[in-house]
Design a protein around this motif. Structure first.
Motif, PDB file in Angstrom:
ATOM      1  N   ASN A  94     -40.487 -60.693 -18.044  1.00  0.00           N
ATOM      2  CA  ASN A  94     -39.366 -60.908 -18.953  1.00  0.00           C
ATOM      3  C   ASN A  94     -39.510 -60.058 -20.206  1.00  0.00           C
ATOM      4  O   ASN A  94     -40.567 -59.493 -20.482  1.00  0.00           O
ATOM      5  CB  ASN A  94     -39.264 -62.394 -19.309  1.00  0.00           C
ATOM      6  CG  ASN A  94     -40.508 -62.889 -20.005  1.00  0.00           C
ATOM      7  OD1 ASN A  94     -40.786 -62.531 -21.139  1.00  0.00           O
ATOM      8  ND2 ASN A  94     -41.312 -63.696 -19.307  1.00  0.00           N
ATOM      9  N   THR A  95     -38.398 -60.005 -20.965  1.00  0.00           N
ATOM     10  CA  THR A  95     -38.391 -59.172 -22.169  1.00  0.00           C
ATOM     11  C   THR A  95     -38.845 -59.946 -23.406  1.00  0.00           C
ATOM     12  O   THR A  95     -39.012 -59.363 -24.466  1.00  0.00           O
ATOM     13  CB  THR A  95     -36.970 -58.627 -22.423  1.00  0.00           C
ATOM     14  OG1 THR A  95     -36.077 -59.746 -22.481  1.00  0.00           O
ATOM     15  CG2 THR A  95     -36.512 -57.704 -21.314  1.00  0.00           C
ATOM     16  N   SER A  96     -39.048 -61.272 -23.284  1.00  0.00           N
ATOM     17  CA  SER A  96     -39.411 -62.078 -24.454  1.00  0.00           C
ATOM     18  C   SER A  96     -40.902 -62.015 -24.770  1.00  0.00           C
ATOM     19  O   SER A  96     -41.301 -62.145 -25.913  1.00  0.00           O
ATOM     20  CB  SER A  96     -39.047 -63.542 -24.223  1.00  0.00           C
ATOM     21  OG  SER A  96     -37.705 -63.669 -23.872  1.00  0.00           O
ATOM     22  N   SER A  97     -41.704 -61.874 -23.733  1.00  0.00           N
ATOM     23  CA  SER A  97     -43.147 -61.935 -23.901  1.00  0.00           C
ATOM     24  C   SER A  97     -43.743 -60.525 -23.856  1.00  0.00           C
ATOM     25  O   SER A  97     -43.018 -59.535 -23.814  1.00  0.00           O
ATOM     26  CB  SER A  97     -43.726 -62.810 -22.794  1.00  0.00           C
ATOM     27  OG  SER A  97     -45.109 -62.865 -22.911  1.00  0.00           O
ATOM     28  N   SER A  98     -45.058 -60.462 -23.907  1.00  0.00           N
ATOM     29  CA  SER A  98     -45.726 -59.173 -23.761  1.00  0.00           C
ATOM     30  C   SER A  98     -47.157 -59.415 -23.313  1.00  0.00           C
ATOM     31  O   SER A  98     -47.688 -60.509 -23.469  1.00  0.00           O
ATOM     32  CB  SER A  98     -45.699 -58.389 -25.082  1.00  0.00           C
ATOM     33  OG  SER A  98     -46.211 -59.182 -26.120  1.00  0.00           O
TER      34      SER A  98
ATOM     35  N   THR B 129     -45.842 -56.620 -31.956  1.00  0.00           N
ATOM     36  CA  THR B 129     -44.947 -57.089 -30.910  1.00  0.00           C
ATOM     37  C   THR B 129     -44.581 -58.551 -31.152  1.00  0.00           C
ATOM     38  O   THR B 129     -45.458 -59.397 -31.333  1.00  0.00           O
ATOM     39  CB  THR B 129     -45.561 -56.931 -29.503  1.00  0.00           C
ATOM     40  OG1 THR B 129     -44.751 -57.643 -28.584  1.00  0.00           O
ATOM     41  CG2 THR B 129     -46.984 -57.434 -29.419  1.00  0.00           C
ATOM     42  N   ALA B 130     -43.282 -58.833 -31.190  1.00  0.00           N
ATOM     43  CA  ALA B 130     -42.819 -60.208 -31.386  1.00  0.00           C
ATOM     44  C   ALA B 130     -43.115 -61.059 -30.153  1.00  0.00           C
ATOM     45  O   ALA B 130     -42.934 -62.276 -30.180  1.00  0.00           O
ATOM     46  CB  ALA B 130     -41.329 -60.222 -31.702  1.00  0.00           C
ATOM     47  N   GLY B 131     -43.559 -60.414 -29.073  1.00  0.00           N
ATOM     48  CA  GLY B 131     -43.890 -61.141 -27.847  1.00  0.00           C
ATOM     49  C   GLY B 131     -44.964 -62.195 -28.061  1.00  0.00           C
ATOM     50  O   GLY B 131     -45.055 -63.138 -27.283  1.00  0.00           O
TER      51      GLY B 131
END
Lengths: 121, 182
Positions: A94-98, B129-131
């Motif tokens: 997803n694009t919300s996490s990393s 990163t806001a992640g």
């Protein structure tokens, strides 16, 4: 052991956590196609299309690591860092996490394509 | 600094260090990065409740510094993240300990929550990163059982007066243990 105010604190924390979790999960975007952005020490090392199967090696601050793309997901397949948190974190879809590897100062994110065609959705 | 205080604080620092070491030995099967039980917080909270906030900050900072030197992470991002988390946890616990709002378990949970908030903010600033905020709700939820777990020993020690420290302590007849006589 827990007094009344402790219990209020716990209840408030559960409400805050579940509320923010709901907001995050309702807005989550799992794009089929997009771009995987790999950064090391705030420098963009690569932008790989999120499609097919791909293995790419990178040089992190600590040592090398391998990024794997499969089924519109990305993960750090292998890394030489001591804690291995990045590998254990598993697949990102997803694009919300990393995915973050602290010893390597590496960040992996997915950018969806809706930045371009968001109007047509 | 009086010898007695120096010895007591050294012991608390040793407890905090050994708890950090035990925590590093535990397996980390968690899918959330940065999720830890936070065992060293036990020693910090005990110091706040029995000696004082200033001394607790000293122990917290020395613990983070010593652990980073022992594990070779000094001045790396993980050190800076620990430092921010540690300072915020200390600040929240000593602030609310003074207000007498929460019991040891509530303070321990609060410390765990603020540790995670501090770590997340530091990780956001360092990694850009806001992640990282994606994991914060999970970390806050985990703070509740982990905070209770580390708070229970503090609760028992504090309510049963198993660890007393008086600034103006003098010799009492009941102290028939020769090792602690002045």
């Amino acid at each position: 052991m827990l007094n009344k105010r402790d219990l209020i604190l716990i209840a408030a924390l559960i409400v805050i956590a579940l509320g923010s979790l709901a907001i995050i999960l309702l807005n989550i975007d799992r794009p089929e196609t997009g771009t995987v952005v790999v950064r090391v020490s705030d420098q963009v090392e690569a932008e790989i299309p999120l499609e097919g199967n791909a293995l790419t090696d990178f040089a992190g601050v600590f040592g090398p690591f391998t990024v794997e793309i499969r089924d519109s997901q990305v993960r750090i397949r292998e890394a030489t860092c001591p804690d291995q948190y990045c590998v254990q974190q598993g697949w990102l879809d997803n694009t919300s996490s990393s995915i973050i590897c602290l010893p390597n100062q590496a960040v992996i994110e997915i950018k969806g394509e809706e930045q371009l065609d968001g109007v047509s959705r | 600094m009086k010898t007695r205080k120096l010895a007591t604080l050294s012991m608390l620092l040793a407890i905090a260090l050994i708890l950090a070491y035990i925590e590093a030995l535990l397996p980390q099967p968690y899918p959330i990065p940065g999720m830890k039980i936070g065992l060293p917080n036990l020693a910090i909270l005990l110091t706040i409740l029995t000696i004082g906030s200033k001394e607790a900050l000293m122990i917290s900072l020395l613990r983070i510094l010593s652990v980073s030197l022992l594990f070779g992470t000094f001045l790396t991002p993980s050190f800076l993240i620990s430092l921010t988390g540690g300072i915020l946890a200390w600040a929240s616990m000593s602030l609310f300990a003074r207000q007498d709002l929460f019991g040891p378990l509530g303070l321990s949970i609060l410390g765990a929550v603020f540790h995670n908030i501090g770590q997340t903010i530091a990780a956001f600033m360092l990694m850009g990163t806001a992640g990282v905020f994606y994991f914060l709700p999970w970390l806050i939820l985990a703070s509740i059982p982990f905070g209770i777990l580390t708070g229970i020993p503090v609760y028992i020690i504090h309510t049963r007066n198993l660890f007393q420290y008086n600034r103006e302590r003098t010799y009492h007849k009941e102290d028939d243990d020769p090792s602690i006589q002045p």
